[in-house]
Design a protein around this motif. Structure first.
Motif, PDB file in Angstrom:
ATOM      1  N   SER A   8       0.836  -1.206   0.000  1.00 28.93           N
ATOM      2  CA  SER A   8       0.000   0.000   0.000  1.00 28.93           C
ATOM      3  C   SER A   8       0.865   1.248   0.000  1.00 28.93           C
ATOM      4  N   VAL A   9       0.275   2.355  -0.459  1.00 30.73           N
ATOM      5  CA  VAL A   9       1.004   3.621  -0.429  1.00 30.73           C
ATOM      6  C   VAL A   9       1.262   4.063   1.005  1.00 30.73           C
ATOM      7  N   GLU A  10       0.365   3.730   1.903  1.00 29.06           N
ATOM      8  CA  GLU A  10       0.544   4.104   3.311  1.00 29.06           C
ATOM      9  C   GLU A  10       1.793   3.446   3.899  1.00 29.06           C
ATOM     10  N   LYS A  11       1.979   2.160   3.609  1.00 30.75           N
ATOM     11  CA  LYS A  11       3.172   1.465   4.104  1.00 30.75           C
ATOM     12  C   LYS A  11       4.438   1.983   3.416  1.00 30.75           C
ATOM     13  N   ALA A  12       4.302   2.377   2.154  1.00 32.73           N
ATOM     14  CA  ALA A  12       5.462   2.825   1.393  1.00 32.73           C
ATOM     15  C   ALA A  12       6.073   4.100   1.961  1.00 32.73           C
ATOM     16  N   ALA A  34       0.880  11.416  -7.327  1.00 32.82           N
ATOM     17  CA  ALA A  34      -0.163  11.996  -6.470  1.00 32.82           C
ATOM     18  C   ALA A  34      -0.592  11.068  -5.339  1.00 32.82           C
ATOM     19  N   ARG A  35      -0.628   9.751  -5.590  1.00 31.76           N
ATOM     20  CA  ARG A  35      -1.069   8.828  -4.539  1.00 31.76           C
ATOM     21  C   ARG A  35      -0.065   8.796  -3.383  1.00 31.76           C
ATOM     22  N   LEU A  36       1.212   8.870  -3.691  1.00 33.05           N
ATOM     23  CA  LEU A  36       2.231   8.919  -2.636  1.00 33.05           C
ATOM     24  C   LEU A  36       2.132  10.232  -1.857  1.00 33.05           C
ATOM     25  N   GLY A  61      -1.765  17.352  -6.061  1.00 39.36           N
ATOM     26  CA  GLY A  61      -0.352  17.038  -5.893  1.00 39.36           C
ATOM     27  C   GLY A  61       0.277  17.765  -4.722  1.00 39.36           C
ATOM     28  N   LEU A  62       1.471  18.298  -4.945  1.00 43.91           N
ATOM     29  CA  LEU A  62       2.205  18.967  -3.879  1.00 43.91           C
ATOM     30  C   LEU A  62       1.480  20.199  -3.359  1.00 43.91           C
ATOM     31  N   GLY A  63       0.572  20.745  -4.148  1.00 47.01           N
ATOM     32  CA  GLY A  63      -0.214  21.873  -3.688  1.00 47.01           C
ATOM     33  C   GLY A  63      -1.009  21.571  -2.430  1.00 47.01           C
ATOM     34  N   LEU A  64      -1.372  20.311  -2.240  1.00 44.79           N
ATOM     35  CA  LEU A  64      -2.116  19.917  -1.037  1.00 44.79           C
ATOM     36  C   LEU A  64      -1.217  19.943   0.206  1.00 44.79           C
ATOM     37  N   GLY A 234      -2.747   1.734 -10.142  1.00 51.67           N
ATOM     38  CA  GLY A 234      -3.702   1.798 -11.236  1.00 51.67           C
ATOM     39  C   GLY A 234      -3.591   3.106 -12.004  1.00 51.67           C
ATOM     40  N   LYS A 235      -4.501   3.300 -12.949  1.00 61.05           N
ATOM     41  CA  LYS A 235      -4.504   4.507 -13.773  1.00 61.05           C
ATOM     42  C   LYS A 235      -4.777   5.740 -12.920  1.00 61.05           C
ATOM     43  N   GLN A 236      -4.136   6.849 -13.274  1.00 61.47           N
ATOM     44  CA  GLN A 236      -4.283   8.076 -12.499  1.00 61.47           C
ATOM     45  C   GLN A 236      -4.787   9.201 -13.393  1.00 61.47           C
TER      46      GLN A 236
END
Length: 247
Positions: A8-12, A34-36, A61-64, A234-236
């Motif tokens: 998962s991205v959370e674990k990554a 974006a998911r990371l 993205g990084l804006g968040l 998956g697709k983004q």
């Protein structure tokens, strides 16, 4: 470890601490991991130094991360259309180190190649070389800090400025395909800054649209030796940065 796939991205991103430096691939809205970035936002790490061409848009993205005041220092090329980026910089909430796009790419590439610094003509005779660009403002609009003058040297009658390599703690990368060994393949212009970011960091984390058993050697854009973690997302959808329509 040969097997690079994370569930998962959370674990990554789970071990990224406050104060970390992170190189982030992408250009505009293309090739953004974006998911990371979303997972890091949920983790809550702050006081981050972000190395990226720009800081996304106000809502992507990084804006968040910028919106949440998680970024304390930016090393990049331009503000783009991100109004919050400009506001934080001009109102003294963010330190910004501007660098030409080609120089930014080369600083990351040099970091990945083990080259500590290099000379370039980009910036010769400009405030970039002479140390006159504001890197941080005070809240009243006065300049709190400026960039440092850069060392110059003449080669064959031409003047060059010295630029130092970038070797951040982590890198976030978006790839079209990755295999379980960390080999990467990019799609068209999504290659942009992603290969340089992948090579320069101590720990490289990749979000891949698809994870396969193996990528044929001739199709590998970045070899797995540079990659530490891979997660399939998956697709983004990236959205549209500029929309122009007729009346």
């Amino acid at each position: 470890m040969l097997e690079k796939v994370i569930s998962s991205v959370e674990k990554a991103v789970a071990d990224i601490p406050d104060g970390a430096s992170i190189a982030v691939g992408g250009f505009g809205l293309v090739g953004i991991p974006a998911r990371l970035i979303d997972a890091l936002r949920e983790l809550g790490s702050g006081d981050l130094t972000i190395i990226s061409n720009n800081l996304g848009t106000d809502d992507f993205g990084l804006g968040l991360l910028l919106k949440d005041h998680r970024i304390s220092r930016s090393i990049g090329s331009y503000l783009g259309t991100n109004k919050e980026y400009a506001r934080q910089y001009l109102e003294g909430e963010l330190t910004v180190e501007f660098t030409p796009q080609g120089t930014l790419a080369e600083r990351m590439r040099a970091g990945g190649a083990g080259i500590p610094a290099f000379y370039t003509k980009a910036g010769v005779g400009t405030p970039l070389a002479e140390g006159e660009i504001p890197t941080r403002y005070n809240r009243d609009g006065s300049i709190a800090q400026t960039s440092k003058p850069k060392e110059t040297r003449e080669f064959h009658g031409e003047l060059y400025v010295l630029e130092e390599a970038l070797t951040p703690d982590f890198a976030f990368v978006h790839a079209a395909r990755a295999d379980r060994y960390g080999n990467l393949a990019f799609a068209k212009t999504a290659q942009n800054f992603n290969p340089d970011a992948a090579r320069c960091a101590a720990i490289t984390i990749v979000q891949a649209e698809e994870v396969v058993d193996a990528i044929p050697p001739a199709e590998v854009d970045v070899p797995g030796i540079y990659v530490d973690r891979v997660v399939e997302v998956g697709k983004q959808e990236t959205g549209i940065e500029f929309r122009t329509v007729s009346k």
